[in-house]
Write a protein that holds these residues in place. Sequence first.
Motif, PDB file in Angstrom:
ATOM      1  N   ARG A  91     -12.086  40.403  30.154  1.00  0.00           N
ATOM      2  CA  ARG A  91     -11.682  41.729  31.674  1.00  0.00           C
ATOM      3  C   ARG A  91     -12.684  42.066  32.391  1.00  0.00           C
ATOM      4  N   ARG A  92     -13.732  41.650  32.072  1.00  0.00           N
ATOM      5  CA  ARG A  92     -14.771  42.509  33.083  1.00  0.00           C
ATOM      6  C   ARG A  92     -14.406  41.250  34.601  1.00  0.00           C
ATOM      7  N   ALA A  93     -14.438  39.801  33.638  1.00  0.00           N
ATOM      8  CA  ALA A  93     -14.956  39.116  35.261  1.00  0.00           C
ATOM      9  C   ALA A  93     -13.084  39.048  35.854  1.00  0.00           C
ATOM     10  N   LEU A  94     -12.246  39.075  34.812  1.00  0.00           N
ATOM     11  CA  LEU A  94     -10.836  39.080  35.248  1.00  0.00           C
ATOM     12  C   LEU A  94     -10.658  40.535  37.001  1.00  0.00           C
ATOM     13  N   ALA A  95     -10.869  41.685  36.102  1.00  0.00           N
ATOM     14  CA  ALA A  95     -11.263  42.784  37.126  1.00  0.00           C
ATOM     15  C   ALA A  95     -11.658  42.605  38.432  1.00  0.00           C
ATOM     16  N   GLU A  96     -12.426  41.180  38.726  1.00  0.00           N
ATOM     17  CA  GLU A  96     -12.704  41.080  39.538  1.00  0.00           C
ATOM     18  C   GLU A  96     -12.355  40.042  40.590  1.00  0.00           C
ATOM     19  N   SER A  97     -12.417  38.856  39.401  1.00  0.00           N
ATOM     20  CA  SER A  97     -10.837  37.095  40.226  1.00  0.00           C
ATOM     21  C   SER A  97     -10.003  38.022  40.220  1.00  0.00           C
ATOM     22  N   HIS A  98      -8.924  38.694  39.304  1.00  0.00           N
ATOM     23  CA  HIS A  98      -8.047  38.820  38.993  1.00  0.00           C
ATOM     24  C   HIS A  98      -7.022  40.432  39.345  1.00  0.00           C
ATOM     25  N   PRO A  99      -7.922  41.027  40.375  1.00  0.00           N
ATOM     26  CA  PRO A  99      -7.394  42.433  39.868  1.00  0.00           C
ATOM     27  C   PRO A  99      -5.965  43.138  40.188  1.00  0.00           C
ATOM     28  N   ASP A 100      -4.994  42.049  40.371  1.00  0.00           N
ATOM     29  CA  ASP A 100      -3.436  42.746  40.212  1.00  0.00           C
ATOM     30  C   ASP A 100      -3.330  42.358  38.310  1.00  0.00           C
ATOM     31  N   LEU A 101      -4.762  41.464  37.796  1.00  0.00           N
ATOM     32  CA  LEU A 101      -4.236  41.549  36.070  1.00  0.00           C
ATOM     33  C   LEU A 101      -4.880  42.670  35.179  1.00  0.00           C
ATOM     34  N   ASP A 102      -4.928  43.939  36.199  1.00  0.00           N
ATOM     35  CA  ASP A 102      -5.524  44.679  35.340  1.00  0.00           C
ATOM     36  C   ASP A 102      -5.578  45.417  33.889  1.00  0.00           C
ATOM     37  N   ASP A 103      -4.103  45.308  33.543  1.00  0.00           N
ATOM     38  CA  ASP A 103      -3.920  45.273  32.031  1.00  0.00           C
ATOM     39  C   ASP A 103      -3.332  44.204  31.588  1.00  0.00           C
TER      40      ASP A 103
END
Length: 216
Positions: A91-103
């Motif tokens: 979750r944390r890495a995706l929040a930076e690399s793919h903020p559109d995938l927040d869910d």
Amino acid sequence: MQSRRVIMIVGNGSVPDGAGLAIDAAHLVIRFNDCRSVGRGGVKTDIVAVCNTGRPALSMLGGGRWKTSAAVRQAREIWSVRSGVKFAAMRRALAESHPDLDDFCDDYTIGFESFARATGRKHRVIATETHERLDRNLARFEPPPYVAPSSGLVVIADVLSSFASAGDDIVLAGFGHSGWEWHPFAAERRYVDALVAQGRLRRLPHSSSSDLPQGA
């Protein structure tokens, strides 16, 4: 002497002519999510493997249509494909690399578990170790940056490593290896082709009406 067990893994892509008869003749049929393969791809459904995180999971659990579909009503087991531990760690890495995938990592496993329990079915979660092993194996095929392997590939890896018995015939249908941009589909195709070359599984041929042993 009883023939070996045929395990058919049916993706939601196109299937060859005659596939429905061959798929329904298998001993065990695994389908995915909303089971779009039902129809031309036969009707028999023993296991439904679901994407249990993010928007697909919320849609399946929230609308009621998935729960009452013919394929899901027929299935004896529900498999949650994604490990909650694995996806929580992403979750944390995706929040930076793919903020559109927040869910994307929102975990709905408990919803599928509750549904399975309420309807008298077995519920199974694919282990974190399967995901980790698959990531290592995919690395040999030099995938571009990706978010996660497809649910279909995770199930293939799990069936081969944890579910199938020695001598089982693992057959794939409905796998076009295309779709969401953040699955590494080109590498997935090469990975599956390597497994086919090793004789660990096979793809359902285009002339498929009579090449499989009949299964109950």
